[in-house]
Write a protein that holds these residues in place. Structure first.
Motif, PDB file in Angstrom:
ATOM      1  N   GLU A 153      83.595  82.925  30.293  1.00 36.44           N
ATOM      2  CA  GLU A 153      84.942  83.281  29.548  1.00 36.44           C
ATOM      3  C   GLU A 153      84.933  83.070  27.974  1.00 36.44           C
ATOM      4  OE1 GLU A 153      87.291  80.266  31.672  1.00 36.44           O
ATOM      5  OE2 GLU A 153      86.813  81.368  33.570  1.00 36.44           O
ATOM      6  N   ASN A 154      84.050  82.004  27.610  1.00 41.60           N
ATOM      7  CA  ASN A 154      83.981  81.932  26.166  1.00 41.60           C
ATOM      8  C   ASN A 154      83.239  83.243  25.429  1.00 41.60           C
ATOM      9  OD1 ASN A 154      84.524  79.101  26.154  1.00 41.60           O
ATOM     10  ND2 ASN A 154      82.510  78.507  25.976  1.00 41.60           N
ATOM     11  N   ARG A 161      85.252  75.190  24.780  1.00 39.97           N
ATOM     12  CA  ARG A 161      86.294  76.098  24.497  1.00 39.97           C
ATOM     13  C   ARG A 161      87.043  75.889  23.344  1.00 39.97           C
ATOM     14  NH1 ARG A 161      88.488  78.953  28.554  1.00 39.97           N
ATOM     15  NH2 ARG A 161      86.063  79.070  28.869  1.00 39.97           N
ATOM     16  N   GLU A 218      87.479  78.784  20.626  1.00 38.52           N
ATOM     17  CA  GLU A 218      88.922  79.372  20.170  1.00 38.52           C
ATOM     18  C   GLU A 218      89.187  79.106  18.459  1.00 38.52           C
ATOM     19  OE1 GLU A 218      91.277  77.560  23.196  1.00 38.52           O
ATOM     20  OE2 GLU A 218      91.202  79.299  24.319  1.00 38.52           O
TER      21      GLU A 218
END
Ligand SMILES: *Cc1c(COP(=O)(O)O)cnc(C)c1O
Length: 411
Positions: free
Chosen positions: A323-324, A395, A399
């Motif tokens: 997902e990263n 995360r 981000e």
């Protein structure tokens, strides 16, 4: 006076990571308030899966119990671990790999280097460019190369360029090579290989009597059901390939240390008198002599990866990093960059914008948005003009780094 192995003098001074550290430290000193985010190093960041930790704690207790205490284990690794690996990682995918063909070790880095012990000094060796530097440096140390040229290429090695034009999958060599290093999913480019692509290499190896060193350290990141996880999914690979796997990236064992190497018993190579020799016998002899096995505690931790709980936890860990990678891909694309990899792999390989060199882009990212990545040129001459961003991070850091890039990095 004692003498040294002169081949070590041919090695380019460990340039990449020390140079990154030098530039980052200089910037941090001059800008003490900058909050630098490091997306450079290929190390995991998330803690060990609970099932592995529990199994290791129990194994420590075993070691304090006279009836369960273990001294030296088998140099090849405990049978209970090798059997689980054979069943879950290979036989479940239709690969006829037997537990006796699996050797447990303390790392794929060591194994990919150590494997050269059992091969001759006159093999023609092919590596991709860019490449995981361990394959090259261990051949230099073993005396398999001459010095470097201006591009940093070692005389005697066959470099197979990988770039956007060939989808980061090397063409077959035009000259005959004996040993070939392939890594899929790839570090540093994040590229993957299809079965058809690997079949070309297996056919080449069989036709030329070559052996493929297949590094599958990142196989757990494959989510596309059509992509092979093991080279042994290709018919004939048991006669021409050695596969390296590791618990480092799937289960976060980079600091715990456990890996495995598969040497099929059907794999043969030539002795200098022309006779055929089983490679398995040599590797078994090498490991029995130079290695005393991985700690019982760590092997119990690795075994827990194959429990139902362990499988779920490893899957969650891998999904987190993937997902990263998706966030990195999407944000960099939105920022106007061309990105490769980062799907079925934890690395995103970025084309530097406006013809910037890898190091110029490194400096720009560091100075403008305080984000650190890895210059592609550090992985080989053909990596020039590219840049690696790792998905191994929290995360929050990913981000924040991507937000800074999309908002503040003027391309
Ligand atoms: C991380 C990595 C490995 C794993 O090395 P270990 O010694 O098992 O930690 C192997 N190959 C490549 C290309 C890697 O990036």
């Amino acid at each position: 006076m004692a003498t040294i192995n002169d081949n070590y003098l041919k090695l380019k001074a460990g340039y990449l990571f020390p140079e990154i550290a030098r530039r980052v430290n200089a910037f941090a000193e001059a800008n003490p308030d900058a909050k630098i985010i490091k997306l450079g190093i290929g190390d995991v960041t998330e803690p060990l899966p609970e099932s592995c930790r529990k199994a290791m704690v129990k194994a420590v207790e075993d070691m304090g119990d006279r009836s369960l205490f273990k001294g030296y284990g088998p140099e090849q690794g405990y049978a209970w671990l090798r059997e689980k690996i054979a069943t879950y990682d290979f036989q479940s995918r239709g690969c006829a790999i037997d537990a006796s063909e699996i050797f447990i070790s303390d790392g794929s880095k060591c194994d990919t280097g150590n494997i050269l012990d059992i091969f001759g000094n006159n093999n023609k060796i092919a590596v991709t460019d860019p490449v995981y530097p361990v394959y090259v440096d261990t051949n230099v140390m073993a005396g398999h190369t001459g010095p470097t040229n201006e591009q940093g290429e070692y005389e005697g090695l066959v470099y197979l360029p990988i770039n956007a034009e060939n989808n980061f999958t090397a063409e077959l060599p035009t000259e005959k090579v004996d040993l070939i290093y392939l890594c899929f999913p790839n570090n540093p480019t994040g590229a993957t290989a299809t079965k058809d692509y690997l079949k070309k290499w297996v056919d080449y190896a069989k036709a030329n009597g070559s052996i493929i060193f297949f590094d599958a350290a990142y196989e757990a990141f494959i989510t596309d059901p059509n992509l092979p996880h093991s080279i042994y999914e290709i018919e004939g690979a048991k006669d021409c390939a050695i596969e390296f796997r590791s618990f480092s990236k799937n289960a976060g064992f980079t600091g715990t240390r456990c890996a495995l190497t598969v040497v099929p018993k059907t794999l043969m190579a030539k002795a200098s008198d022309g006779s055929d020799v089983e490679v398995w016998k040599l590797w078994n002899r090498r490991q029995s002599t130079k290695f005393n096995g991985v700690s019982y505690i760590v092997q119990r931790g690795a075994e827990a990866v194959y429990s139902e709980e362990g499988q779920a936890q490893v899957k969650e860990l891998v999904s987190f990093y993937l997902e990263n990678a998706t966030i990195i891909r999407e944000k960099l694309t939105a920022a106007g960059l061309s990105v490769y990899g980062g799907v079925n792999a934890p690395y995103v390989w970025v084309k530097t914008p406006n013809g910037l060199s890898s190091w110029d882009f490194f400096d720009k990212l560091l100075q403008v948005v305080n984000v650190v990545g890895t210059p592609g040129s550090g992985f080989g001459a053909a990596g020039e003009g590219y840049f690696r961003i790792s998905a191994f991070n929290s995360r929050e850091n990913v981000e924040e780094a991507m937000q800074r890039i999309t908002e503040n990095l003027k391309l």
